[in-house]
Write a protein that holds these residues in place. Sequence first.
Motif, PDB file in Angstrom:
ATOM      1  N   LEU A 118       0.830  -1.225   0.029  1.00 17.63           N
ATOM      2  CA  LEU A 118       0.133  -0.148  -0.058  1.00 17.63           C
ATOM      3  C   LEU A 118       0.872   1.423   0.007  1.00 17.63           C
ATOM      4  N   ASP A 119       0.578   2.359  -0.888  1.00 20.38           N
ATOM      5  CA  ASP A 119       1.306   3.607  -0.880  1.00 20.38           C
ATOM      6  C   ASP A 119       0.508   4.636  -0.152  1.00 20.38           C
ATOM      7  N   ILE A 120      -0.911   4.575  -0.030  1.00 22.74           N
ATOM      8  CA  ILE A 120      -1.392   5.728   0.384  1.00 22.74           C
ATOM      9  C   ILE A 120      -2.770   5.390   1.039  1.00 22.74           C
ATOM     10  N   ILE A 121      -3.096   5.968   2.120  1.00 24.21           N
ATOM     11  CA  ILE A 121      -4.550   5.691   2.587  1.00 24.21           C
ATOM     12  C   ILE A 121      -5.158   7.115   2.913  1.00 24.21           C
ATOM     13  N   ARG A 122      -6.315   7.353   2.174  1.00 21.05           N
ATOM     14  CA  ARG A 122      -7.001   8.542   2.031  1.00 21.05           C
ATOM     15  C   ARG A 122      -8.235   8.712   3.079  1.00 21.05           C
ATOM     16  N   TYR A 123      -8.448   9.951   3.567  1.00 19.73           N
ATOM     17  CA  TYR A 123      -9.224   9.928   4.657  1.00 19.73           C
ATOM     18  C   TYR A 123     -10.354  11.065   4.485  1.00 19.73           C
ATOM     19  N   TYR A 124     -10.463  11.773   3.367  1.00 18.45           N
ATOM     20  CA  TYR A 124     -11.233  12.796   2.968  1.00 18.45           C
ATOM     21  C   TYR A 124     -11.575  12.976   1.549  1.00 18.45           C
ATOM     22  N   SER A 125     -12.848  13.272   0.840  1.00 22.83           N
ATOM     23  CA  SER A 125     -13.116  13.423  -0.338  1.00 22.83           C
ATOM     24  C   SER A 125     -14.332  14.109  -0.721  1.00 22.83           C
ATOM     25  N   TYR A 126     -14.447  14.804  -1.357  1.00 19.92           N
ATOM     26  CA  TYR A 126     -15.721  15.438  -1.887  1.00 19.92           C
ATOM     27  C   TYR A 126     -16.642  14.632  -2.613  1.00 19.92           C
ATOM     28  N   GLY A 197       0.178   2.391  -8.386  1.00 19.53           N
ATOM     29  CA  GLY A 197       0.029   2.826  -6.889  1.00 19.53           C
ATOM     30  C   GLY A 197      -1.074   1.973  -6.431  1.00 19.53           C
ATOM     31  N   ARG A 198      -1.063   1.712  -5.233  1.00 22.52           N
ATOM     32  CA  ARG A 198      -2.121   0.927  -4.466  1.00 22.52           C
ATOM     33  C   ARG A 198      -2.647   1.915  -3.321  1.00 22.52           C
ATOM     34  N   GLY A 199      -3.982   2.202  -3.216  1.00 16.30           N
ATOM     35  CA  GLY A 199      -4.517   2.764  -1.966  1.00 16.30           C
ATOM     36  C   GLY A 199      -5.637   2.689  -1.502  1.00 16.30           C
ATOM     37  N   LEU A 200      -5.928   2.965  -0.323  1.00 26.01           N
ATOM     38  CA  LEU A 200      -7.156   2.564   0.569  1.00 26.01           C
ATOM     39  C   LEU A 200      -8.033   3.988   0.488  1.00 26.01           C
ATOM     40  N   PHE A 201      -9.345   3.924   0.317  1.00 27.52           N
ATOM     41  CA  PHE A 201     -10.130   4.874   0.666  1.00 27.52           C
ATOM     42  C   PHE A 201     -11.204   4.755   1.978  1.00 27.52           C
ATOM     43  N   TYR A 202     -11.536   5.711   2.848  1.00 29.16           N
ATOM     44  CA  TYR A 202     -12.290   5.576   4.022  1.00 29.16           C
ATOM     45  C   TYR A 202     -13.436   5.822   3.570  1.00 29.16           C
TER      46      TYR A 202
END
Length: 254
Positions: A118-126, A197-202
């Motif tokens: 995993l490269d990134i974990i995202r916490y906020y989005s529109y 890239g690999r990432g998670l989204f809350y």
Amino acid sequence: MYTFKEVTLLITHYNRSSSLERLLKSFRSNNCVFGGIVVSDDASKPEHLAKLHELKEEFGYKLVTTPVNRGLGNNINKGQDAVTTPYTLYVQEDFEPQKGFFRKLQESLEIMEEDKGLDIIRYYSYLLYPYLKPYGKGFSEMYIYPFAPQYKKVYFYSDHPHLRRSSFLEKFGRYKEEGSIDKCEYSMCVSFIRKKGRGLFYNDYQSLFVQNNTEQEPSTLVRSDWTKSKNPVIAFARGVYRQVKYNFDLHLAR
């Protein structure tokens, strides 16, 4: 107390020192301690720069400045260069963490330590990312497949609050330093996808942070009327253009 010795809080700042102060106080009031704090400033006005030096004495952060405004890409690049811990929590100065965030940050570190890919974990989005598969602990993994119909697939990466490995720039390249804020973010989105890239989204993506743009310190982002228009003809044309451009950039451009 929440102690994250392996994480540096990286904050990019431009002419919103009151917002920065509110953000820093929010972390402090929740007994959150990082391995380091870096504030990267993009040639703010003298009154804001003076405030940054005052806040530096209070909060003990590393202040990285520049004599001329060089844009968000340069501001993130030079800020990231100052980070020495394995992980970076990136937050722009107009955001504020909510109570549930700190436990999720702990869980995020556990996840990234266990899943080295995993490269990134995202916490906020529109908006909800269009392609997600359940991962656990309230997160979903983002995925993409060739020529997927939702053009918002390109926003695999985002400048909104996220945790990432501090080797991020080594893997995906430095942020584009020419052009608008949107072009800077878009360029990194394309790089992130093309370099797999690999990432998670809350899943509850507006519960961990709130964005505070006040009358005294409004958003500095200005978009053209074409990108904001709700005229159905313009909206349709915009959608077609983005679908063609995004697929070209992701799969064909060299």
